[in-house]
Design a protein around this motif. Structure first.
Motif, PDB file in Angstrom:
ATOM      1  N   MET A   1       0.841  -1.164   0.000  1.00  0.00           N
ATOM      2  CA  MET A   1       0.000   0.000   0.000  1.00  0.00           C
ATOM      3  C   MET A   1       0.889   1.230   0.000  1.00  0.00           C
ATOM      4  SD  MET A   1      -3.417   0.091   2.338  1.00  0.00           S
ATOM      5  CE  MET A   1      -3.378  -1.627   2.771  1.00  0.00           C
ATOM      6  N   ILE A   2       0.481   2.227  -0.727  1.00  0.00           N
ATOM      7  CA  ILE A   2       1.241   3.475  -0.779  1.00  0.00           C
ATOM      8  C   ILE A   2       0.536   4.501   0.089  1.00  0.00           C
ATOM      9  CG2 ILE A   2       2.044   5.337  -2.272  1.00  0.00           C
ATOM     10  CD1 ILE A   2       2.086   3.272  -4.553  1.00  0.00           C
ATOM     11  N   ASP A   3       1.262   5.092   1.018  1.00  0.00           N
ATOM     12  CA  ASP A   3       0.704   6.105   1.897  1.00  0.00           C
ATOM     13  C   ASP A   3       0.477   7.379   1.095  1.00  0.00           C
ATOM     14  OD1 ASP A   3      -0.198   7.289   4.205  1.00  0.00           O
ATOM     15  OD2 ASP A   3       1.800   7.697   4.994  1.00  0.00           O
ATOM     16  N   THR A   4      -0.611   8.094   1.406  1.00  0.00           N
ATOM     17  CA  THR A   4      -0.885   9.375   0.761  1.00  0.00           C
ATOM     18  C   THR A   4      -0.990  10.451   1.827  1.00  0.00           C
ATOM     19  OG1 THR A   4      -3.304   9.324   0.914  1.00  0.00           O
ATOM     20  CG2 THR A   4      -2.291   8.160  -0.954  1.00  0.00           C
ATOM     21  N   THR A   5      -1.059  11.675   1.392  1.00  0.00           N
ATOM     22  CA  THR A   5      -1.237  12.782   2.330  1.00  0.00           C
ATOM     23  C   THR A   5      -2.705  13.103   2.518  1.00  0.00           C
ATOM     24  OG1 THR A   5      -1.042  14.376   0.519  1.00  0.00           O
ATOM     25  CG2 THR A   5       0.980  13.805   1.715  1.00  0.00           C
ATOM     26  N   TYR A   6      -3.586  12.313   1.910  1.00  0.00           N
ATOM     27  CA  TYR A   6      -5.018  12.586   1.961  1.00  0.00           C
ATOM     28  C   TYR A   6      -5.665  11.964   3.185  1.00  0.00           C
ATOM     29  CZ  TYR A   6      -4.111  13.402  -3.004  1.00  0.00           C
ATOM     30  OH  TYR A   6      -3.605  13.841  -4.184  1.00  0.00           O
ATOM     31  N   SER A   7      -6.583  12.703   3.784  1.00  0.00           N
ATOM     32  CA  SER A   7      -7.453  12.152   4.820  1.00  0.00           C
ATOM     33  C   SER A   7      -8.748  12.948   4.785  1.00  0.00           C
ATOM     34  CB  SER A   7      -6.813  12.219   6.201  1.00  0.00           C
ATOM     35  OG  SER A   7      -6.686  13.554   6.613  1.00  0.00           O
ATOM     36  N   ARG A   8      -9.845  12.296   5.062  1.00  0.00           N
ATOM     37  CA  ARG A   8     -11.154  12.943   5.072  1.00  0.00           C
ATOM     38  C   ARG A   8     -11.967  12.371   6.218  1.00  0.00           C
ATOM     39  NH1 ARG A   8      -8.681  15.721   2.176  1.00  0.00           N
ATOM     40  NH2 ARG A   8      -9.249  16.590   0.185  1.00  0.00           N
ATOM     41  N   LYS A   9     -12.885  13.173   6.733  1.00  0.00           N
ATOM     42  CA  LYS A   9     -13.779  12.725   7.794  1.00  0.00           C
ATOM     43  C   LYS A   9     -15.053  12.139   7.183  1.00  0.00           C
ATOM     44  CE  LYS A   9     -12.225  15.988  11.251  1.00  0.00           C
ATOM     45  NZ  LYS A   9     -12.589  17.033  12.199  1.00  0.00           N
ATOM     46  N   LEU A  10     -15.612  11.179   7.874  1.00  0.00           N
ATOM     47  CA  LEU A  10     -16.907  10.615   7.510  1.00  0.00           C
ATOM     48  C   LEU A  10     -17.954  11.665   7.859  1.00  0.00           C
ATOM     49  CD1 LEU A  10     -18.102   7.835   6.584  1.00  0.00           C
ATOM     50  CD2 LEU A  10     -18.519   7.388   9.003  1.00  0.00           C
ATOM     51  N   ASP A  11     -18.807  12.048   6.883  1.00  0.00           N
ATOM     52  CA  ASP A  11     -19.798  13.082   7.180  1.00  0.00           C
ATOM     53  C   ASP A  11     -21.030  12.486   7.861  1.00  0.00           C
ATOM     54  OD1 ASP A  11     -21.521  12.064   5.205  1.00  0.00           O
ATOM     55  OD2 ASP A  11     -21.114  13.658   3.777  1.00  0.00           O
ATOM     56  N   ILE A  18     -13.728  11.568  -1.917  1.00  0.00           N
ATOM     57  CA  ILE A  18     -12.404  11.245  -2.465  1.00  0.00           C
ATOM     58  C   ILE A  18     -11.877  12.513  -3.144  1.00  0.00           C
ATOM     59  CG2 ILE A  18     -11.099   9.800  -4.069  1.00  0.00           C
ATOM     60  CD1 ILE A  18     -13.352   7.694  -3.740  1.00  0.00           C
ATOM     61  N   PRO A  19     -10.726  13.029  -2.704  1.00  0.00           N
ATOM     62  CA  PRO A  19     -10.200  14.276  -3.266  1.00  0.00           C
ATOM     63  C   PRO A  19      -9.992  14.187  -4.780  1.00  0.00           C
ATOM     64  CG  PRO A  19      -8.976  13.638  -1.303  1.00  0.00           C
ATOM     65  CD  PRO A  19      -9.867  12.483  -1.658  1.00  0.00           C
ATOM     66  N   VAL A  20     -10.226  15.298  -5.459  1.00  0.00           N
ATOM     67  CA  VAL A  20     -10.144  15.334  -6.914  1.00  0.00           C
ATOM     68  C   VAL A  20      -8.768  14.900  -7.419  1.00  0.00           C
ATOM     69  CG1 VAL A  20      -9.552  17.791  -7.090  1.00  0.00           C
ATOM     70  CG2 VAL A  20     -10.730  16.657  -8.976  1.00  0.00           C
ATOM     71  N   ARG A  21      -7.706  15.310  -6.765  1.00  0.00           N
ATOM     72  CA  ARG A  21      -6.366  14.921  -7.227  1.00  0.00           C
ATOM     73  C   ARG A  21      -6.161  13.410  -7.138  1.00  0.00           C
ATOM     74  NH1 ARG A  21      -2.951  19.761  -4.507  1.00  0.00           N
ATOM     75  NH2 ARG A  21      -3.475  21.332  -6.046  1.00  0.00           N
ATOM     76  N   LEU A  22      -6.703  12.803  -6.088  1.00  0.00           N
ATOM     77  CA  LEU A  22      -6.602  11.354  -5.947  1.00  0.00           C
ATOM     78  C   LEU A  22      -7.453  10.661  -7.008  1.00  0.00           C
ATOM     79  CD1 LEU A  22      -5.458   8.954  -4.442  1.00  0.00           C
ATOM     80  CD2 LEU A  22      -7.321   9.187  -2.779  1.00  0.00           C
ATOM     81  N   ARG A  23      -8.649  11.180  -7.271  1.00  0.00           N
ATOM     82  CA  ARG A  23      -9.491  10.606  -8.342  1.00  0.00           C
ATOM     83  C   ARG A  23      -8.787  10.700  -9.690  1.00  0.00           C
ATOM     84  NH1 ARG A  23     -13.756  13.966  -6.056  1.00  0.00           N
ATOM     85  NH2 ARG A  23     -13.749  15.098  -8.022  1.00  0.00           N
ATOM     86  N   GLU A  24      -8.109  11.811  -9.925  1.00  0.00           N
ATOM     87  CA  GLU A  24      -7.370  11.971 -11.183  1.00  0.00           C
ATOM     88  C   GLU A  24      -6.209  10.986 -11.255  1.00  0.00           C
ATOM     89  OE1 GLU A  24      -6.339  16.103 -11.048  1.00  0.00           O
ATOM     90  OE2 GLU A  24      -8.289  16.735 -11.856  1.00  0.00           O
ATOM     91  N   GLN A  25      -5.461  10.834 -10.156  1.00  0.00           N
ATOM     92  CA  GLN A  25      -4.332   9.904 -10.133  1.00  0.00           C
ATOM     93  C   GLN A  25      -4.790   8.473 -10.396  1.00  0.00           C
ATOM     94  OE1 GLN A  25      -2.644  10.461  -6.258  1.00  0.00           O
ATOM     95  NE2 GLN A  25      -1.488  12.276  -6.841  1.00  0.00           N
ATOM     96  N   MET A  26      -5.976   8.127  -9.920  1.00  0.00           N
ATOM     97  CA  MET A  26      -6.497   6.774 -10.054  1.00  0.00           C
ATOM     98  C   MET A  26      -7.378   6.608 -11.294  1.00  0.00           C
ATOM     99  SD  MET A  26      -4.977   5.433  -7.565  1.00  0.00           S
ATOM    100  CE  MET A  26      -5.686   3.804  -7.673  1.00  0.00           C
ATOM    101  N   ASN A  27      -7.458   7.663 -12.119  1.00  0.00           N
ATOM    102  CA  ASN A  27      -8.268   7.645 -13.347  1.00  0.00           C
ATOM    103  C   ASN A  27      -9.733   7.297 -13.081  1.00  0.00           C
ATOM    104  OD1 ASN A  27      -6.069   8.306 -15.048  1.00  0.00           O
ATOM    105  ND2 ASN A  27      -5.397   6.180 -14.946  1.00  0.00           N
TER     106      ASN A  27
END
Length: 76
Positions: A1-11, A18-27
């Motif tokens: 697993m690759i660690d990322t700098t992303y974290s989000r709270k459950l609303d 899912i952050p837009v940059r991460l969605r773009e990286q994952m196509n």
């Protein structure tokens, strides 16, 4: 697993954005349906999203190697 700098709270609706940059990286594409998988190992629980064929077999083998180095083994 690759660690990322992303974290989000459950609303309050139970969602995690899912952050837009991460969605773009994952196509990841708007409107596409993604499958979720779960993994429990060493007392930790993970949610995995199948992002499709943008990952090559070489990338998959490298990811498995990284997990194995951390003591996490995936079953086929």
């Amino acid at each position: 697993m690759i660690d990322t700098t992303y974290s989000r709270k459950l609303d309050t609706q139970g969602r995690i954005m899912i952050p837009v940059r991460l969605r773009e990286q994952m196509n990841m594409q708007i409107g596409h349906e993604y499958n979720f998988y779960t993994l429990e190992t060493n007392g930790r629980k993970f949610i995995c999203i199948d992002c499709g064929a943008s990952v090559t077999d070489k990338d998959l083998e490298r990811a498995k190697q990284i997990l194995a180095e951390r003591g996490i083994f995936l079953s086929e």
